[in-house]
Write an enzyme that holds these catalytic residues in place. Structure first.
Site, PDB file in Angstrom:
ATOM      1  N   ASP A  49      -7.653  -8.809  -2.102  1.00  0.00           N
ATOM      2  CA  ASP A  49      -8.268  -9.866  -2.910  1.00  0.00           C
ATOM      3  C   ASP A  49      -9.014 -10.901  -2.074  1.00  0.00           C
ATOM      4  OD1 ASP A  49      -7.020  -8.617  -5.121  1.00  0.00           O
ATOM      5  OD2 ASP A  49      -5.160  -9.633  -4.587  1.00  0.00           O
ATOM      6  N   HIS A 101     -12.028  -4.112  -7.246  1.00  0.00           N
ATOM      7  CA  HIS A 101     -13.176  -4.758  -6.612  1.00  0.00           C
ATOM      8  C   HIS A 101     -14.075  -5.399  -7.667  1.00  0.00           C
ATOM      9  CE1 HIS A 101     -12.712  -2.143  -2.762  1.00  0.00           C
ATOM     10  NE2 HIS A 101     -11.743  -3.012  -2.939  1.00  0.00           N
TER      11      HIS A 101
HETATM   12  P1  IMP Z   1       0.912  -0.225  -4.439  1.00  0.00           P
HETATM   13  O1  IMP Z   1      -0.262  -0.134  -3.536  1.00  0.00           O
HETATM   14  O2  IMP Z   1       0.539  -0.157  -5.897  1.00  0.00           O
HETATM   15  O3  IMP Z   1       2.020   0.701  -4.073  1.00  0.00           O
HETATM   16  O4  IMP Z   1       1.536  -1.704  -4.261  1.00  0.00           O
HETATM   17  C1  IMP Z   1       2.176  -2.115  -3.051  1.00  0.00           C
HETATM   18  C2  IMP Z   1       1.916  -3.580  -2.765  1.00  0.00           C
HETATM   19  O5  IMP Z   1       0.525  -3.768  -2.455  1.00  0.00           O
HETATM   20  C3  IMP Z   1       2.187  -4.532  -3.938  1.00  0.00           C
HETATM   21  O6  IMP Z   1       2.664  -5.752  -3.408  1.00  0.00           O
HETATM   22  C4  IMP Z   1       0.819  -4.712  -4.568  1.00  0.00           C
HETATM   23  O7  IMP Z   1       0.729  -5.922  -5.288  1.00  0.00           O
HETATM   24  C5  IMP Z   1      -0.061  -4.711  -3.341  1.00  0.00           C
HETATM   25  N1  IMP Z   1      -1.454  -4.272  -3.603  1.00  0.00           N
HETATM   26  C6  IMP Z   1      -1.887  -2.995  -3.733  1.00  0.00           C
HETATM   27  N2  IMP Z   1      -3.208  -2.957  -3.933  1.00  0.00           N
HETATM   28  C7  IMP Z   1      -3.625  -4.222  -3.915  1.00  0.00           C
HETATM   29  C8  IMP Z   1      -4.920  -4.829  -4.029  1.00  0.00           C
HETATM   30  O8  IMP Z   1      -5.949  -4.187  -4.169  1.00  0.00           O
HETATM   31  N3  IMP Z   1      -4.949  -6.199  -3.957  1.00  0.00           N
HETATM   32  C9  IMP Z   1      -3.834  -6.943  -3.762  1.00  0.00           C
HETATM   33  N4  IMP Z   1      -2.617  -6.415  -3.620  1.00  0.00           N
HETATM   34  C10 IMP Z   1      -2.509  -5.073  -3.699  1.00  0.00           C
HETATM   35 MG    MG Z   2      -8.802  -6.797  -5.346  1.00  0.00          MG
END
Ligand code: IMP
Ligand code: MG
Length: 351
Positions: free
Chosen positions: A20, A50
């Site tokens: 982010d 995105h």
């Molecule tokens: P996962 O990637 O869905 O397994 O999530 C694992 C961790 O990464 C969690 O804390 C999510 O909130 C974080 N996370 C995954 N993708 C994003 C993203 O694109 N932006 C912010 N946090 C992310």
């Molecule tokens: Mg994002």
């Protein structure tokens, strides 16, 4: 003689924090000013979100690279995780908005996220680790246990009529050529090795992993590292305590900065920028161009604090804060060529 296609130069956009950091905006700006033959995703899946503005209109993508908005060839590489239904929904949304989806190509070696992967993620990882519920961790476990399904195998068994032919749009990495822009997902501190394990994602998010697109490290030219002037974290992470939510100043930043996840809609926790972490992230990633966004948010609220050396430093103006910030980054990060500040959700001025 057979002419072998070759990648000439690769620029990488990566996150320097917990995702982010407005990478979408940077990719979009680079596509407007530079010539790229391909825009490629090298990690993650539809857990990413995105946000991109095209002619003042706001769009959100999760796995399709931002090249689709500019008619540039898009590629989803073999270290990405793909859920066919999620991707179809995204492609349909793009097509309905008038964008040409025939530019999108996918590696036959990309791993497929099944509905069982999603179910398991929602059941286990979402509550325990705050995952996005998109099936990333279970898909990654199957991949590394060498029992996953890749796109090539999926396509061999798929007979459904679709709006997008996955069979015809499979392309091997060896077909990539010219100048490519590699679109990072998530960020340095969500990386499987460098994040606060197990509160991480199941990907190598660092820019070296752009080489999973099949080109050698020598091809990498610029590394654009994205950061924000304050830190945010969505999901569970003991480094971001619940107490942050009770801090008035930080809560106003969250509202003013519209800090809600673009994939899950969840509220992001906000903290003052941790400069020690940012310096470390810039050095680990080898960032050459640092882009720090959202200055407008702190400027409007007249809040100018950062953590450095584990102490909270307070400034009386944005000018004073960024002048010290610049000094510290230039002193501690030897690869930096340029530091760029951005006060707009829609664009970045690189010059
Ligand atoms: P996962 O990637 O869905 O397994 O999530 C694992 C961790 O990464 C969690 O804390 C999510 O909130 C974080 N996370 C995954 N993708 C994003 C993203 O694109 N932006 C912010 N946090 C992310
Ligand atoms: Mg994002």
């Amino acid at each position: 003689m057979v002419i072998v296609k070759q990648v000439e130069k690769a620029d990488v956009v990566c996150g320097l924090a917990w995702g982010d950091e407005a990478k979408g905006k940077i990719v979009s700006e680079l596509l407007k000013t530079n010539k790229y033959d391909w825009v490629c995703r090298y990690s993650g899946g539809s857990n990413a979100g995105h946000t991109i503005y095209v002619n003042g209109e706001k769009y959100t993508t999760h796995i399709v690279p931002a090249g689709v908005f500019y008619g540039v060839n898009c590629y989803i590489g073999r270290d990405c995780y793909v859920n066919i239904t999620d991707l179809e929904i995204e492609l349909e949304y793009l097509q309905n908005n008038g964008f040409d989806i025939s530019v999108v190509k996918i590696s036959p070696m990309a791993h497929i996220i099944t509905s069982q992967h999603k179910e398991e993620d929602l059941k286990k990882y979402k509550s325990q680790q705050g995952s996005t519920g998109k099936g990333i961790a279970p898909c990654a476990s199957d991949k590394y246990a060498r029992k996953g399904i890749n796109l090539k195998t999926f396509v061999e068994n798929d007979n459904i009529e679709r709006i997008f032919s996955f069979r015809e749009n499979m392309l091997d990495e060896s077909e990539l050529y010219g100048n490519i822009l590699c679109e990072g997902a998530q960020g340095c501190w969500l990386d499987i090795n460098y994040g606060n394990y197990p509160y991480v994602t199941s990907s190598n998010t660092l820019p070296f992993n752009a080489c999973s697109l099949g080109f050698p490290p020598q091809c990498i030219r610029h590394i654009y590292g994205a950061a924000k002037i304050y830190d945010t974290r969505v999901g569970i992470d003991p480094d971001f305590s619940d107490e942050l939510l009770n801090n008035n100043d930080l809560s106003t930043i969250a509202i003013e900065g519209n800090e809600f996840g673009s994939t899950t809609g969840r509220a992001r926790k906000v903290n003052w920028l941790n400069l020690d972490k940012l310096i470390q992230a810039i050095n680990i990633t080898g960032t050459t161009h640092v882009i720090i966004s959202k200055l407008d948010v702190l400027e409007k609220l007249k809040l100018f604090n950062v953590y450095y050396n584990n102490k909270l430093l307070k400034y009386d103006s944005m000018e004073n804060m960024i002048s010290q910030l610049k000094n510290l980054l230039m002193t501690h990060c030897k690869f930096i060529q340029k530091i760029i500040f951005s006060s707009s959700a829609q664009n970045v001025n690189f010059f």
